[in-house]
Scaffold this motif. Sequence first.
Motif, short mmCIF file in Angstrom:
data_model
loop_
_atom_site.label_atom_id
_atom_site.label_comp_id
_atom_site.label_asym_id
_atom_site.label_seq_id
_atom_site.Cartn_x
_atom_site.Cartn_y
_atom_site.Cartn_z
N LYS A 96 0.92 -1.16 0.03
CA LYS A 96 0.68 0.23 0.01
C LYS A 96 0.43 0.77 0.23
N SER A 102 -3.74 5.18 -2.14
CA SER A 102 -4.13 6.72 -1.57
C SER A 102 -4.41 7.31 -3.61
N GLY A 113 -8.53 8.40 5.30
CA GLY A 113 -7.10 7.11 5.49
C GLY A 113 -7.47 6.36 5.95
#
Length: 465
Positions: A5, A37, A208
């Motif tokens: 990630k 993200s 988040g």
Amino acid sequence: MIVLKFGGSSVADAARLRQVADLVLAARAQQPCVVLSAMGKTTDALFAAARAAAAGDLDSALQSVADAFARGDTTARELLANAPEQLLACESALATMREELQVLLRGTALLRELTPRTNDAIVAHGERIATTVFAALLQARGAMVTHLDARCVLRTDARFGAATPIRPAIAALAAQHLAPPLATGSIVVTQGYVGSTSEGFTTTLGRGGSDWSAALLGEALRASEVQIWTDVEGVLTADPRIVPGARPILTLSPAEAAELAAFGAKVLHPATIQPAVEAGIPVTVRHTQRPLGSFTTIDPRRATTARNGLAALATRGPVTVLTMTSTRMLAASGYLARLFAAFGELGICVDLVVTAEVAVSCTVEPDAPLERLVQALDGLARVEILRDRAIVCGVGEGLRTAPHVVERACRALGSITPELIGFGGNERNLSFVVRQSEAALAMQRLHAEFFAERANRAAAAEVSR
Ligand code: ASP
Ligand code: MG
């Protein structure tokens, strides 16, 4: 299989995405599933766009969106200059998404109404832009890539904006859509933060939330590791702004990580990695720009390993210390229950508690309604209030029974006299309440005692003697 990630700052521009591509390609043999993200502050911009549209300010909403897509477009052109085919496909995918987003914003502006469901559909575009560009980059570099829409796998309930993942459904969908491409040697690229309901409505896991996505997919795939790539070399022994000599911790148990997080240390939020922890999968925290540097492993298999010392320090403040005194406390049953019932009624959270024969001290948040508490305790106890205190805490598995730790900590504090000491409440926490103005010095002294190389060697020698 492994899950990698990358957070917003790791994918912020073309240069950073190139580094990410290098890392992913180097991990090719481990069947990587890549979770991204949104680039940089894109999610903030999309939230702002949604708010502006709801307020009827369509122009600034469209402007925020134009900026977000311009970032994607510029990055794609820079990365794909030598791959016209991938560039074209990427640009057209971005254009389609932009049109869809503009329609959503126009609708919102017309109705002057922003439901959580629409908001999720809007803000999820950040991650979708990032994976579109990155998947094209990997393709341009000759890799076999599957760009997977996270909404096909990450099933959630319908609590838009803070959706709860449905883990059995995610496992089944991952087996169907995620495992097969990985098994055939394809790199999977998908979005963090984004999911969907069983009816196909886009949801998000809350700000988040990408770390959580990575842990959920790791659990579903029974991955051998979940790697969280960010901009620190793992979890540090202390906040480097307070302790300049802070250094990365090699391994942490999940409970240690949770304890540190509770003290506001910069650690992964324990709830987000819970799926991986429950599945026994190690989670590593690594620095995208220093891939060969140190990193921290949060290792569920080492949960009960005592470490003969401290793993890390953390501090939280200001807090207020209350000392409640009454001779009626002496040998009276039910007294503490009545005392703390007053806290409960006023919604005051009690943190550290230490009791003596006729007094009990505890820490509370600085904004607790103390006047009302003192009134409520009238007749029950006299209350003394000390403001501007801080909790300085050492965390480490097996701390309670580790030799010399308390002695060393107290000696290291030197002239700083702790006003309260919390120890033995669990296996892994030693807390001192000090004046807020002395908290930094206390941290530095404890750090020098437990984490300076020289100190560690001296302590090891002492223990072996
Ligand atoms: N992009 C989302 C956010 O900014 C999710 C994440 O980065 O984890 O909150
Ligand atoms: Mg993040």
